[in-house]
Design a protein around this motif. Structure first.
Motif, PDB file in Angstrom:
ATOM      1  N   VAL A   1       0.876  -1.169   0.000  1.00 56.80           N
ATOM      2  CA  VAL A   1       0.000   0.000   0.000  1.00 56.80           C
ATOM      3  C   VAL A   1       0.913   1.219   0.000  1.00 56.80           C
ATOM      4  N   ALA A   2       0.828   2.018  -1.041  1.00 54.91           N
ATOM      5  CA  ALA A   2       1.674   3.204  -1.227  1.00 54.91           C
ATOM      6  C   ALA A   2       0.792   4.442  -1.100  1.00 54.91           C
ATOM      7  N   ILE A   3       1.043   5.254  -0.074  1.00 51.05           N
ATOM      8  CA  ILE A   3       0.115   6.323   0.293  1.00 51.05           C
ATOM      9  C   ILE A   3       0.693   7.685  -0.096  1.00 51.05           C
ATOM     10  N   PRO A   4       0.008   8.425  -0.940  1.00 49.36           N
ATOM     11  CA  PRO A   4       0.501   9.756  -1.307  1.00 49.36           C
ATOM     12  C   PRO A   4       0.269  10.767  -0.187  1.00 49.36           C
ATOM     13  N   ASP A   5       0.838  11.923  -0.338  1.00 46.09           N
ATOM     14  CA  ASP A   5       0.488  13.041   0.532  1.00 46.09           C
ATOM     15  C   ASP A   5      -0.882  13.566   0.126  1.00 46.09           C
TER      16      ASP A   5
ATOM     17  N   THR B   1      -0.347   3.129  10.921  1.00 49.69           N
ATOM     18  CA  THR B   1      -1.028   1.871  10.612  1.00 49.69           C
ATOM     19  C   THR B   1      -0.121   0.674  10.845  1.00 49.69           C
ATOM     20  N   SER B   2       1.161   0.823  10.572  1.00 45.01           N
ATOM     21  CA  SER B   2       2.072  -0.291  10.796  1.00 45.01           C
ATOM     22  C   SER B   2       2.271  -0.543  12.280  1.00 45.01           C
ATOM     23  N   ALA B   3       2.196   0.517  13.099  1.00 47.69           N
ATOM     24  CA  ALA B   3       2.293   0.341  14.550  1.00 47.69           C
ATOM     25  C   ALA B   3       1.049  -0.332  15.106  1.00 47.69           C
ATOM     26  N   ILE B   4      -0.101  -0.047  14.509  1.00 45.85           N
ATOM     27  CA  ILE B   4      -1.364  -0.574  15.022  1.00 45.85           C
ATOM     28  C   ILE B   4      -1.602  -2.009  14.570  1.00 45.85           C
ATOM     29  N   GLN B   5      -1.239  -2.309  13.315  1.00 49.69           N
ATOM     30  CA  GLN B   5      -1.495  -3.643  12.768  1.00 49.69           C
ATOM     31  C   GLN B   5      -0.198  -4.215  12.219  1.00 49.69           C
ATOM     32  N   ALA B   6       0.100  -5.454  12.549  1.00 43.44           N
ATOM     33  CA  ALA B   6       1.417  -6.035  12.256  1.00 43.44           C
ATOM     34  C   ALA B   6       1.481  -6.773  10.926  1.00 43.44           C
ATOM     35  N   SER B   7       0.596  -6.457   9.982  1.00 44.00           N
ATOM     36  CA  SER B   7       0.590  -7.224   8.737  1.00 44.00           C
ATOM     37  C   SER B   7       1.704  -6.820   7.787  1.00 44.00           C
ATOM     38  N   ALA B   8       2.269  -5.624   7.944  1.00 46.06           N
ATOM     39  CA  ALA B   8       3.316  -5.168   7.028  1.00 46.06           C
ATOM     40  C   ALA B   8       4.677  -5.652   7.496  1.00 46.06           C
ATOM     41  N   ARG B   9       5.360  -6.378   6.626  1.00 50.28           N
ATOM     42  CA  ARG B   9       6.713  -6.842   6.956  1.00 50.28           C
ATOM     43  C   ARG B   9       7.696  -5.673   6.945  1.00 50.28           C
ATOM     44  N   ALA B  10       7.484  -4.731   6.044  1.00 46.84           N
ATOM     45  CA  ALA B  10       8.377  -3.576   5.926  1.00 46.84           C
ATOM     46  C   ALA B  10       7.550  -2.304   5.817  1.00 46.84           C
ATOM     47  N   THR B  11       8.070  -1.243   6.405  1.00 46.05           N
ATOM     48  CA  THR B  11       7.395   0.061   6.396  1.00 46.05           C
ATOM     49  C   THR B  11       8.415   1.115   5.992  1.00 46.05           C
ATOM     50  N   CYS B  12       7.997   2.022   5.123  1.00 53.06           N
ATOM     51  CA  CYS B  12       8.861   3.129   4.725  1.00 53.06           C
ATOM     52  C   CYS B  12       8.102   4.432   4.927  1.00 53.06           C
TER      53      CYS B  12
ATOM     54  N   ILE C   1       6.578  -0.842  15.941  1.00 51.43           N
ATOM     55  CA  ILE C   1       6.726  -1.587  14.689  1.00 51.43           C
ATOM     56  C   ILE C   1       7.766  -2.690  14.833  1.00 51.43           C
ATOM     57  N   ALA C   2       8.753  -2.493  15.697  1.00 53.83           N
ATOM     58  CA  ALA C   2       9.822  -3.484  15.876  1.00 53.83           C
ATOM     59  C   ALA C   2       9.247  -4.833  16.318  1.00 53.83           C
ATOM     60  N   PRO C   3       9.870  -5.936  15.889  1.00 50.99           N
ATOM     61  CA  PRO C   3      11.143  -6.039  15.164  1.00 50.99           C
ATOM     62  C   PRO C   3      11.015  -6.003  13.642  1.00 50.99           C
ATOM     63  N   ARG C   4       9.829  -5.652  13.142  1.00 53.63           N
ATOM     64  CA  ARG C   4       9.679  -5.538  11.691  1.00 53.63           C
ATOM     65  C   ARG C   4      10.501  -4.356  11.172  1.00 53.63           C
ATOM     66  N   ALA C   5      10.817  -4.371   9.901  1.00 55.77           N
ATOM     67  CA  ALA C   5      11.730  -3.381   9.327  1.00 55.77           C
ATOM     68  C   ALA C   5      11.044  -2.028   9.161  1.00 55.77           C
TER      69      ALA C   5
ATOM     70  N   GLY D   1      -2.852 -19.071  -1.399  1.00 54.91           N
ATOM     71  CA  GLY D   1      -1.833 -19.966  -0.871  1.00 54.91           C
ATOM     72  C   GLY D   1      -0.426 -19.458  -1.111  1.00 54.91           C
ATOM     73  N   ASP D   2      -0.289 -18.213  -1.488  1.00 52.58           N
ATOM     74  CA  ASP D   2       1.016 -17.619  -1.779  1.00 52.58           C
ATOM     75  C   ASP D   2       1.353 -16.639  -0.669  1.00 52.58           C
ATOM     76  N   ARG D   3       2.427 -16.887   0.071  1.00 52.62           N
ATOM     77  CA  ARG D   3       2.773 -16.032   1.208  1.00 52.62           C
ATOM     78  C   ARG D   3       3.553 -14.807   0.740  1.00 52.62           C
ATOM     79  N   ARG D   4       2.950 -14.022  -0.113  1.00 56.74           N
ATOM     80  CA  ARG D   4       3.622 -12.804  -0.567  1.00 56.74           C
ATOM     81  C   ARG D   4       3.753 -11.823   0.593  1.00 56.74           C
ATOM     82  N   PRO D   5       4.923 -11.233   0.787  1.00 57.77           N
ATOM     83  CA  PRO D   5       5.079 -10.251   1.864  1.00 57.77           C
ATOM     84  C   PRO D   5       4.314  -8.969   1.544  1.00 57.77           C
ATOM     85  N   ILE D   6       3.937  -8.268   2.604  1.00 59.81           N
ATOM     86  CA  ILE D   6       3.166  -7.035   2.476  1.00 59.81           C
ATOM     87  C   ILE D   6       3.978  -5.885   3.061  1.00 59.81           C
TER      88      ILE D   6
END
Length: 761
Positions: free
Chosen positions: A152-156, A263-274, A310-314, A243-248
């Motif tokens: 999910v790529a969020i604009p300003d 959102t990444s702090a609240i829900q742990a579904s994202a493996r990486a956050t930028c 968010i830790a220990p996720r990236a 059945g495909d464990r694609r990272p989010i």
């Protein structure tokens, strides 16, 4: 003695004030109201500076494993959930199941907007919360470009998804990160945010939604976070179904970076956050656009604390240029702007987060790139983000897409839909709020006055601690100073100053009737001015403001002692920014005003000519707001009269349909977080009960229509008369007149309940 020295001594003696007995001389010159606002400003800025050092008490450092760390700090996650206005999280109500999204098309245009050999772009919509939808673009890898991750790529909020993807002008090619991610093998959802355009009244769209939502315990940030969280839930369900464990992953710029972080702090579904163009020191949140104002944020959270969740996720942080946003002062909107944070500031905050989770298995250091002045969406940031998602992913160039196949989504119609949906949601929550407050007050037992007094006390504490906000500071000794400012035939007037907290003082005009006998103790009426007012408007015989009709003087002439305090709601943006500074601390302007009044009442009770059991409060307009809040928190006020303010307060603040609403006016500080779920004016009157309470209402007062005033007051009458059996302790007086002190029924009320004889005709 030399003549010059004699002259100096004579001048000094002449300048010695004539103080009230028992007080020291008040020598401070200049505008005391201005000095008060400046002092409160210093006090609040000091509290903001100290806030980071106080947060450690809320955080548990159990770092044995991720599960223990998350469980130990669950109260912080729930707190963040609440202050961001996330009530219940993403909820499906009906229609499309969670594991499907709408791909939008019409009779003129097919679903595909643009495509080439590696990427296909479609417009999508999905359910987010109740009847609110997320909407935007989806970029789908195709051909030899394998679908290896979801993002999910969020604009300003200043950007459209189309501009961020290069389908329309506005974003440099190297910053089109959704397109680069899609070309790198990611399926990318790019949601629309409420934009920063303005309503016809000059209120930015984001502030328009924020105002109503904030009063109702919701937030624009929470509403948009729900859209992102719903998209993340769909991606999670979709990968499980295949059945495909694609990272989010989740990535965002500006307001989008803020949403990615939360959102990444609240829900742990994202493996990486930028996070780009947002991360840093939050201590100047009060200078940013008001839609970023979060009540109580700095009590527990800076960006470091959110990042630690968010830790220990990236987490990758890009210190890039921030969006160019400025709301100038002088209009109806809250002034605010965005200022960039340099690389050293961003890195210092990231290191603070690293220290919080040092020792947590799997937690690496936050990667920080950029110097605060570089463009967003850099190759370095995207490369780290992709590697954290899946090591084999590599950054591709954002080579432009071919021209769109059909028409691009109508950006104005889409923005209007987003605004209308959130406006309808606020209206729905407003309609439900009376029932929520009724449920909230279920713990009050009105079967007897004794039971009522006992069971109302926890609500009083909740009101001051959680709604108004209470500073834990021990008040200073009042150290009263005074000077006589006028001496009339029937009373004398004194300016009085009292210390409250460091840099915070209370001051006002005390009118003492003449002829008080030795040992006699008189009742006091505290007479409170309104917005932009001063004690002189109320209590100075040389000033005749028609809104107040010199009511402190008229009461003094009837034998009451009166005290007319200076409240700090004066000097326009200077006082309104005090509210902005208080809110991130979980405080409000009344967090200072209430201690000021506690000091005032305590000092009045100490005077040997005052009856400490007979001190009442009477305020007009903003003083009427004070009459609802101050006596609710200060039981030493034995009664309260609300003039020219009482109404269905939550409706007045949250309605976007009523012409009486503050949603359309310049009082951007007026909104109090989550009052809608807790204390409307009937509930505040319950905090004043069983003490006498009265409403003074002019038929032509434009605060609210008579119907809304009577509607809310009917609840007060029912409490006093039907439930508590004390109908004589409350009344409302309607009179033919405007926004003014009438001083007829209210004066009778004061004489009766303060046990002071009325003057003979």
């Amino acid at each position: 003695m030399p003549c010059a020295l004699v002259a100096i001594v004579a001048l000094m003696l002449a300048e010695v004030p004539d103080p009230l007995p028992g007080t020291r001389p008040l020598r401070q010159s200049g505008d005391l109201a201005s000095a008060m606002v400046d002092g409160i400003d210093r006090f609040l800025l000091r509290k903001i500076d100290d806030s980071a050092g106080r947060r450690g008490a809320f955080w548990d450092r159990r770092l044995g494993d991720e599960q223990a760390f998350v469980a130990a700090n669950e109260p912080n996650r729930l707190r963040l959930h609440k202050i961001l206005g996330l009530r219940g999280g993403p909820i499906r109500t009906s229609g499309i199941p969670l594991d499907a999204m709408e791909v939008l098309s019409d009779t003129r245009n097919g679903p595909t907007i643009a495509e080439d050999a590696t990427v296909r772009v479609v417009a999508v919509r999905w359910e987010a919360y109740r009847d609110v939808h997320g909407e935007g673009l989806m970029l789908i890898p195709k051909g030899d470009n394998r679908h290896l991750a979801d993002v999910v790529a969020i604009p300003d909020s200043t950007q459209t998804p189309e501009a961020l993807c290069g389908l329309e002008p506005g974003v440099a090619e190297e910053s089109r990160f959704p397109l680069r991610l899609a070309r790198s093998g990611c399926r990318v959802i790019v949601p629309v945010l409420v934009d920063r355009g303005a309503t016809n009244e000059g209120i930015p769209h984001r502030e328009h939604v924020y105002r109503s939502a904030f009063e109702l315990g919701r937030h624009l940030i929470g509403y948009e976070a729900n859209k992102v969280l719903s998209a993340l839930m769909w991606l999670h369900a979709d990968r499980d179904r295949d059945g495909d464990r694609r990272p989010i992953g989740v990535i965002g710029y500006g307001d989008g970076g803020m949403l990615a972080l939360y959102t990444s702090a609240i829900q742990a579904s994202a493996r990486a956050t930028c996070v780009s163009g947002y991360f840093g020191d939050r201590s100047r949140i009060w200078t940013e656009p008001v839609d970023r104002n979060v009540f109580g944020l700095l009590e527990r959270f800076g960006d470091a604390e959110v990042a630690a969740m968010i830790a220990p996720r990236a987490l990758i942080v890009e210190a890039s240029r921030v969006p160019d946003v400025k709301v100038p002062p002088g209009g109806r909107a809250a002034p605010g702007s965005l200022a960039g944070q340099g690389g050293p500031t961003v890195r210092a905050e990231a290191k603070r987060a690293d220290r919080m989770v040092a020792g947590l298995p799997g937690a690496g250091a936050i990667a920080v790139v950029g110097d605060g002045a570089t463009p967003f969406g850099s190759r370095e940031a995207l490369g780290l983000f992709l590697k954290a998602l899946r090591p084999e992913l590599e950054v591709r160039e954002a080579t432009p897409l071919p021209p769109p196949v059909g028409a691009l989504p109508d950006r104005d119609a889409r923005a209007s839909r987003a605004l209308r949906e959130l406006d309808r949601l606020n209206a729905e929550v407003l309609e439900e709020s009376a029932g929520v407050r009724e449920q909230f007050f279920k713990g009050v037992d009105a079967s007897s006055l004794e039971s009522f007094r006992r069971t109302i006390e926890p609500y009083r504490r909740t009101f001051e601690d959680d709604v108004i906000g209470r500073f834990d500071d021990v008040p200073l000794s009042p150290s009263p100073r005074s000077r006589k400012v006028f001496d009339e035939a029937r009373y004398a007037g004194y300016e009085v100053m009292l210390d409250v907290f460091p840099d915070v003082f209370a001051y006002g005009i005390l009118l003492v009737p003449k002829g008080i006998r030795p040992g006699e103790r008189r009742p006091v009426v505290v007479c409170q001015h309104g917005l932009e007012g001063r004690p002189s408007d109320v209590a100075d015989p040389r000033v005749n403001n028609p809104a107040y009709n010199q009511f402190a003087i008229r009461l003094a002439e009837r034998g009451f002692i009166t005290f007319s305090p200076q409240n700090p709601y004066i000097f326009h943006d200077r006082f309104r920014t005090l509210q902005r500074k208080a809110n991130p601390l979980g405080k409000t302007l009344f967090s200072v005003i209430i201690p000021q009044h506690r000091q005032i009442v305590g000092w009045l009770k100490s005077l040997d000519f005052v009856d400490p059991t007979r001190i009442g409060f009477y305020g007009l307009s903003y003083g009427g707001k004070s009459a609802m809040r101050i006596p609710a928190a200060v039981p030493d006020y034995c009664l309260s009269i609300c003039s020219a303010d009482f109404n269905e307060w939550v409706w007045k603040n949250a309605s976007t349909k009523s012409r009486y609403s503050y949603v359309w006016t310049g009082e951007y500080e007026i909104f109090e977080f989550d009052l809608g779920s807790t204390f409307n004016y009937a509930e505040l009157a319950a905090l004043i009960a069983p003490r006498p309470f009265m409403v003074e209402r002019g038929h032509f007062d434009t605060v609210a229509p008579d119907e809304q005033v009577a509607f809310e007051y009917a609840k007060v009458r029912r409490l006093y008369a039907a439930r508590l059996g004390i109908p004589d302790r409350t009344e409302i007086e309607f009179f033919v007149g405007p926004h003014t002190i009438h001083g007829v029924g209210t004066f009778r009320f004061l004489h009766r309940h303060l046990n002071w004889p009325e003057p003979r005709p």
